[in-house]
Design a protein around this motif. Structure first.
Motif, PDB file in Angstrom:
ATOM      1  N   VAL A  44      39.050  49.269  41.648  1.00  0.00           N
ATOM      2  CA  VAL A  44      40.205  49.554  43.242  1.00  0.00           C
ATOM      3  C   VAL A  44      40.000  47.608  42.607  1.00  0.00           C
ATOM      4  O   VAL A  44      38.943  46.662  41.906  1.00  0.00           O
ATOM      5  CB  VAL A  44      39.859  49.081  44.723  1.00  0.00           C
ATOM      6  N   ARG A  45      41.493  46.855  42.582  1.00  0.00           N
ATOM      7  CA  ARG A  45      41.152  45.335  42.433  1.00  0.00           C
ATOM      8  C   ARG A  45      41.132  45.141  43.977  1.00  0.00           C
ATOM      9  O   ARG A  45      41.572  44.790  45.150  1.00  0.00           O
ATOM     10  CB  ARG A  45      42.791  45.227  42.225  1.00  0.00           C
ATOM     11  N   HIS A 129      42.519  41.414  49.550  1.00  0.00           N
ATOM     12  CA  HIS A 129      43.423  41.893  49.200  1.00  0.00           C
ATOM     13  C   HIS A 129      43.058  42.804  48.144  1.00  0.00           C
ATOM     14  O   HIS A 129      41.886  42.784  47.404  1.00  0.00           O
ATOM     15  CB  HIS A 129      45.048  41.706  48.383  1.00  0.00           C
ATOM     16  N   VAL A 131      43.224  47.090  46.549  1.00  0.00           N
ATOM     17  CA  VAL A 131      44.197  47.588  46.666  1.00  0.00           C
ATOM     18  C   VAL A 131      43.579  48.861  45.386  1.00  0.00           C
ATOM     19  O   VAL A 131      43.051  48.588  44.182  1.00  0.00           O
ATOM     20  CB  VAL A 131      45.365  46.843  45.252  1.00  0.00           C
ATOM     21  N   GLU A 136      47.133  50.290  49.893  1.00  0.00           N
ATOM     22  CA  GLU A 136      46.369  48.461  50.118  1.00  0.00           C
ATOM     23  C   GLU A 136      45.343  48.356  51.575  1.00  0.00           C
ATOM     24  O   GLU A 136      46.084  48.325  52.367  1.00  0.00           O
ATOM     25  CB  GLU A 136      47.706  47.666  49.452  1.00  0.00           C
ATOM     26  N   VAL A 138      45.107  44.503  53.937  1.00  0.00           N
ATOM     27  CA  VAL A 138      45.933  42.829  53.378  1.00  0.00           C
ATOM     28  C   VAL A 138      45.334  42.407  54.433  1.00  0.00           C
ATOM     29  O   VAL A 138      45.098  43.221  55.705  1.00  0.00           O
ATOM     30  CB  VAL A 138      47.140  42.616  52.692  1.00  0.00           C
ATOM     31  N   TYR A 168      36.235  50.302  51.426  1.00  0.00           N
ATOM     32  CA  TYR A 168      37.131  50.525  51.454  1.00  0.00           C
ATOM     33  C   TYR A 168      36.767  52.337  50.340  1.00  0.00           C
ATOM     34  O   TYR A 168      35.936  52.240  50.153  1.00  0.00           O
ATOM     35  CB  TYR A 168      37.852  49.768  49.982  1.00  0.00           C
TER      36      TYR A 168
END
Length: 169
Positions: A44-45, A129, A131, A136, A138, A168
């Motif tokens: 994930v970013r 954030h 993603v 996503e 936020v 996440y």
């Protein structure tokens, strides 16, 4: 001879008082690690915004450089700092970006003693954030510190919680 005995007793009493106060003077302090965990099967970013302060933004996070660990090693807190090629940092915007592999924890901030009733407006990370394949996430402003959950300590561990994580999935 009597004066020497009194002087000796005074010195001894002073030494006893000093030694008995040392534990109070040395006081314990705990640092709290704020960690983002990737429990999804894909990388994930993670991008986060560091708030303004009077010092270097990366230093203000308490970690200087983001660090990573496998999830299984989180409680050991032997963080491995990322090299400059493993994360991006824009000093003009105070934004940090990291590609977080599966089953890894990313240390983004370290603070003092954790108090659940503490005001959240002073938290240095202002936005997060994330993603990934699962969508996503936020978070902004006061929602950022509230999103982290205390990782319970073993019953024999001393002190307040020292690890908070945002997972996440």
């Amino acid at each position: 001879m009597m004066i020497q005995a009194q002087t000796f007793m005074r010195r001894r009493l002073l030494l006893i008082i000093l030694v008995s106060y040392l534990p109070f003077l040395s006081g314990c302090s705990f640092s709290t690690d704020y960690v983002i965990v990737n429990s999804s099967p894909a990388p994930v970013r993670v991008t986060y915004l560091i708030g303004r302060s009077g010092i270097d933004p990366l230093t203000a996070t308490g970690v200087n450089v983001p660090a990573m660990l496998p999830v299984a090693e989180l409680t050991e807190r032997q963080w491995r700092k990322l090299s400059s090629g493993d994360f991006e940092y824009d000093p003009s915007t105070h934004v940090v970006s990291v590609l977080l592999p599966p089953n890894r924890g990313l240390l983004i901030a370290r603070g003092g003693d954790y108090r659940p009733d503490a005001p959240t407006d002073n938290f240095i990370i202002r936005e997060i954030h994330i993603v990934g394949a699962g969508g996503e996430l936020v978070l902004k402003d006061s929602a950022v510190p509230k999103a982290f959950v205390v990782v319970p300590k073993p019953f024999y561990a001393f002190g307040p919680p020292t690890l908070l994580k945002l997972t996440y999935t």
